[in-house]
Design an enzyme around this catalytic site. Structure first.
Site, short mmCIF file in Angstrom:
data_model
loop_
_atom_site.label_atom_id
_atom_site.label_comp_id
_atom_site.label_asym_id
_atom_site.label_seq_id
_atom_site.Cartn_x
_atom_site.Cartn_y
_atom_site.Cartn_z
N HIS A 94 0.77 -1.25 0.00
CA HIS A 94 0.00 0.00 0.00
C HIS A 94 0.80 1.30 0.00
O HIS A 94 0.21 2.35 -0.19
CB HIS A 94 -0.95 0.02 1.20
CG HIS A 94 -1.91 -1.13 1.21
ND1 HIS A 94 -2.87 -1.31 0.24
CD2 HIS A 94 -2.02 -2.19 2.05
CE1 HIS A 94 -3.55 -2.41 0.50
NE2 HIS A 94 -3.05 -2.98 1.58
N HIS A 145 -3.20 -3.27 7.84
CA HIS A 145 -4.27 -3.59 6.90
C HIS A 145 -4.90 -2.30 6.41
O HIS A 145 -5.14 -1.38 7.20
CB HIS A 145 -5.31 -4.47 7.60
CG HIS A 145 -6.63 -4.56 6.89
ND1 HIS A 145 -6.81 -5.29 5.74
CD2 HIS A 145 -7.83 -4.00 7.17
CE1 HIS A 145 -8.08 -5.16 5.35
NE2 HIS A 145 -8.71 -4.38 6.20
#
EC number: 4.6.1.18
Length: 124
Positions: free
Chosen positions: A12, A119
């Site tokens: 990410h 996450h």
């Protein structure tokens, strides 16, 4: 084994993208970050902010995660992100993605000591 925090960074984080404006960005990034190894990951978000700024979100607004857990946090400010979404003509191993840039607040789940993102939950 790759730690959850390191996996978050690989999947990410892209603080200074050279080519986020290119329509090919997701195709290149999903491949180079190994997100198309054994299947085409259907959706993935890259965040174009410093790692420190993203890690700081763990100490911002506490929200409930999509899965019902309570360790998610929403960023105080909007962040520059790129959403990668698998397109209709994509078929493993030739994964094809649509690249969409946005300025949105991110929601991440955090855990561990130090308390860091593990996450990516959503963007709003």
């Amino acid at each position: 084994k790759e730690s959850a925090a390191a996996k978050f960074e690989r999947q990410h984080m892209d603080p200074s993208p050279s080519s986020a404006s290119s329509s090919n960005y997701c195709n290149q990034m999903m491949q180079s970050r190994n997100l198309t190894q054994d299947r085409c990951k259907p959706v993935n978000t890259f965040v174009h902010e410093s790692l420190a700024d993203v890690q700081a979100v763990c100490f911002q607004k506490n929200v409930i995660c999509k899965n019902g857990q309570s360790n998610c946090y929403q960023s105080n400010s909007a962040m520059h992100i790129t959403d990668c979404r698998e397109s209709g003509n994509s078929k493993y191993p030739n994964c094809v993605y649509k690249t969409t840039q946005a300025e949105k607040h991110i929601i991440v789940a955090c855990e561990g000591n130090p308390y860091v993102p593990v996450h990516f939950d959503a963007s709003v």
